[in-house]
Write a protein that holds these residues in place. Sequence first.
Motif, PDB file in Angstrom:
ATOM      1  N   SER A 188       2.858   3.121  -3.918  1.00  0.00           N
ATOM      2  CA  SER A 188       2.327   4.249  -4.707  1.00  0.00           C
ATOM      3  C   SER A 188       1.521   5.202  -3.839  1.00  0.00           C
ATOM      4  N   GLU A 189       1.865   5.266  -2.573  1.00  0.00           N
ATOM      5  CA  GLU A 189       1.145   6.121  -1.635  1.00  0.00           C
ATOM      6  C   GLU A 189       1.141   7.574  -2.128  1.00  0.00           C
ATOM      7  N   GLU A 243      -7.392   2.793  -5.703  1.00  0.00           N
ATOM      8  CA  GLU A 243      -6.983   2.584  -4.313  1.00  0.00           C
ATOM      9  C   GLU A 243      -6.097   1.340  -4.240  1.00  0.00           C
ATOM     10  N   PRO A 244      -5.334   1.176  -3.155  1.00  0.00           N
ATOM     11  CA  PRO A 244      -4.392   0.054  -3.075  1.00  0.00           C
ATOM     12  C   PRO A 244      -5.014  -1.327  -3.237  1.00  0.00           C
ATOM     13  N   ASP A 281       0.814  -1.215   0.000  1.00  0.00           N
ATOM     14  CA  ASP A 281       0.000   0.000   0.000  1.00  0.00           C
ATOM     15  C   ASP A 281       0.846   1.263   0.000  1.00  0.00           C
ATOM     16  N   ARG A 282       2.112   1.135   0.383  1.00  0.00           N
ATOM     17  CA  ARG A 282       2.977   2.317   0.479  1.00  0.00           C
ATOM     18  C   ARG A 282       3.787   2.578  -0.788  1.00  0.00           C
ATOM     19  N   TYR A 284      -2.802   7.583  -5.656  1.00  0.00           N
ATOM     20  CA  TYR A 284      -4.120   7.058  -5.970  1.00  0.00           C
ATOM     21  C   TYR A 284      -5.108   8.210  -6.170  1.00  0.00           C
TER      22      TYR A 284
END
Length: 292
Positions: free
Chosen positions: A183-184, A213-214, A180-181, A187
Amino acid sequence: MKKYLYVLGIAASLLNFTSCSEDDLDPKSIFEDQPTSEQNDFDKWILANYTMPYNIALKYHMEDIESNHDYTLAPADYDKSVKLAHIVKYAWLETYDEVAGIDFTRQYVPKVLHLVGSAAYEDNGTMVLGTAEGGLKVTLYLVNNLKIDADFLNEYYFKTMHHEFAHILHQTKSYDPDYDRISEGLYVSGDWYLESDEDALASGFISPYAMSEPREDIAEVTSIYITNTAEYWAKQMETAGTKGAEIINQKLTIVKNYMQTAWNIDMDELRDVVQRRMSDVVTGEIDLETLK
């Protein structure tokens, strides 16, 4: 919680809208006049091939309780539903049987598969490819336009099913939060449809929808990787460029590690089986009509 998988654009060439009288309606695919206890050959085939081995209810009749009233929908054609049911069993359910065992498939696949004849469109022009509700039900649209073509089958059905199945697996066993980090901050939530394929790839996303979203990102990486050939993936990485490809392959590494450690599934083996089975379908190796 209901989730949606979309494709951008209205494919007018796919749709044929014609008026019809009551006599034109297929009695096997719309509301039934006969008692529900009476089963046709397809209903019996579904019982033997979906319900008994996998505990799946495959619904092809237009049932008010199963339909989304936000859209104007048409019922699924009987003959097209028969073909798609054969294809889904061979190229999706039995793929996971082969790679992970039928006990795995039986435990984790959605318990309701709902077929709808027409497309569903949002106000922004995006076509809903499929909906999933809490890991229990997946709805597939555009059944009446079924084509025995790999690109069509993947775009409108199988990418959706593998995508939604990935969500189920992720909800059952969590994936590495480092994903999740990666491409933090990049999004774009509901504005994903404004992005082009090329810009998404260059930014480190395998598709525009992955930019929402992730959790959609990781499901897209999973489904697009296994429903396409190694040559296709290499071409996408070429389009992504050095920076984009590095990010996407970093995500793919996490996906591969997750599938191997959490589920003992080799993603490359899974892709090979998916490709082989899809080839069998397209080349006519599989009987899509017999209801035995």
